[in-house]
Design a protein around this motif. Sequence first.
Motif, PDB file in Angstrom:
ATOM      1  N   ASP A 179     -40.560 -66.612  -4.389  1.00 16.12           N
ATOM      2  CA  ASP A 179     -38.854 -67.534  -3.676  1.00 16.12           C
ATOM      3  C   ASP A 179     -38.459 -66.291  -3.221  1.00 16.12           C
ATOM      4  N   ASP A 180     -37.454 -66.427  -2.081  1.00 16.47           N
ATOM      5  CA  ASP A 180     -36.552 -65.388  -1.450  1.00 16.47           C
ATOM      6  C   ASP A 180     -37.427 -64.468  -1.290  1.00 16.47           C
ATOM      7  N   ASP A 202     -36.653 -66.195   2.649  1.00 20.85           N
ATOM      8  CA  ASP A 202     -35.810 -66.431   1.801  1.00 20.85           C
ATOM      9  C   ASP A 202     -34.067 -66.945   3.175  1.00 20.85           C
ATOM     10  N   GLU A 236     -35.696 -71.302   3.475  1.00 17.96           N
ATOM     11  CA  GLU A 236     -34.807 -72.028   3.186  1.00 17.96           C
ATOM     12  C   GLU A 236     -33.772 -71.326   3.112  1.00 17.96           C
TER      13      GLU A 236
HETATM   14 CA    CA Z   1     -35.020 -68.947  -2.709  1.00 18.94          CA
END
Ligand code: CA
Length: 279
Positions: A179-180, A202, A236
């Motif tokens: 993630d990110d 991200d 995202e």
């Molecule tokens: Ca994220």
Amino acid sequence: AKTNSRGSHKLFNAELSQVMSSRARLLLDLKLALDHNQLTVVYQPQFCVQENRMTGVEVLVRWHHPERGMIPPSDFIPLAEQHGLICGITDFVMRTALHELIEAGLLYRDIQRVSFNVSAADFNGNESCDRFIANLSELPGDWSVIELELTESAALLNLEGVKQVLSVLNKRGVQVSLDDFGTGYSSLNTLRLLPIQEVKIDQSFVKDIVQNKQDAKLVRTILAMAKALHLRVVAEGVETHAQANYLINAGCEELQGFLYARPMEIDHLITFIGNLNQQ
Ligand code: CA
Ligand code: C2E
Ligand code: CA
Ligand code: CA
């Protein structure tokens, strides 16, 4: 001068204790929240735009505080992480979401992948593995329907623990998403050390992708790297058509963001998917 300095010292202490007591208060409330059904989960769909289909959902926790209303996860997840409450939250989120999705008949049909956010403290020792396995035990099918989203900073906080648990779960089919992606200090090293099948670009890169040449180049580089390593990529925080078009042209296959769908409760998700199927 003496009284002055003592006075300001007192003031400082008063302010500090006010801050501390509000944090302590929040912590106390959070402990109660789990037992009093104040936590719920919402689902944000992800899409493969080229193929015009939903690829999965990310599960996000919500806290409805009886007096303060909705408290965002960014306010209470770090607190939960610091005070040993995160495992309880993770277990609640996983069990509740799987229960709701199975009950609604969506899992393995309309929804091929459910992603959960996990923290460093979710990975301490052998019992962590048992917890995840217990949370997934109600699954009527393949465990590859499950994905764990882990930030790089979480991974680095507890690399050995994370590695141990993820390798066991990954062998049983559970997918792992970083993630990110790109915001940490050693994204490539994390990719090298852990079993990872997906990266999430991200939202800070997506935000200015149309105007900022540097961000655009970084995103193209991430996409090329992911392709070479056979990783899936999700972008995202997609909010505009311009961002989506740019990402699609650059070869990003999966998109998530307010442009397509906001995080929603299960009832709304059922309607949302029903509408998609009618199109
Ligand atoms: Ca994220
Ligand atoms: P995250 O994992 O990066 O989740 C994405 C966040 O971006 C979510 O915020 C989501 O609502 C928001 N978002 C989605 N699309 C858009 C968009 O188009 N524009 C913008 N501006 N935002 C968008 P949320 O739900 O407030 O969660 C914030 C963070 O809290 C998450 O960031 C995650 O790190 C953490 N979190 C949420 N739920 C859980 C959970 O169940 N467990 C753990 N450990 N952490 C969680
Ligand atoms: Ca995913
Ligand atoms: Ca996430």
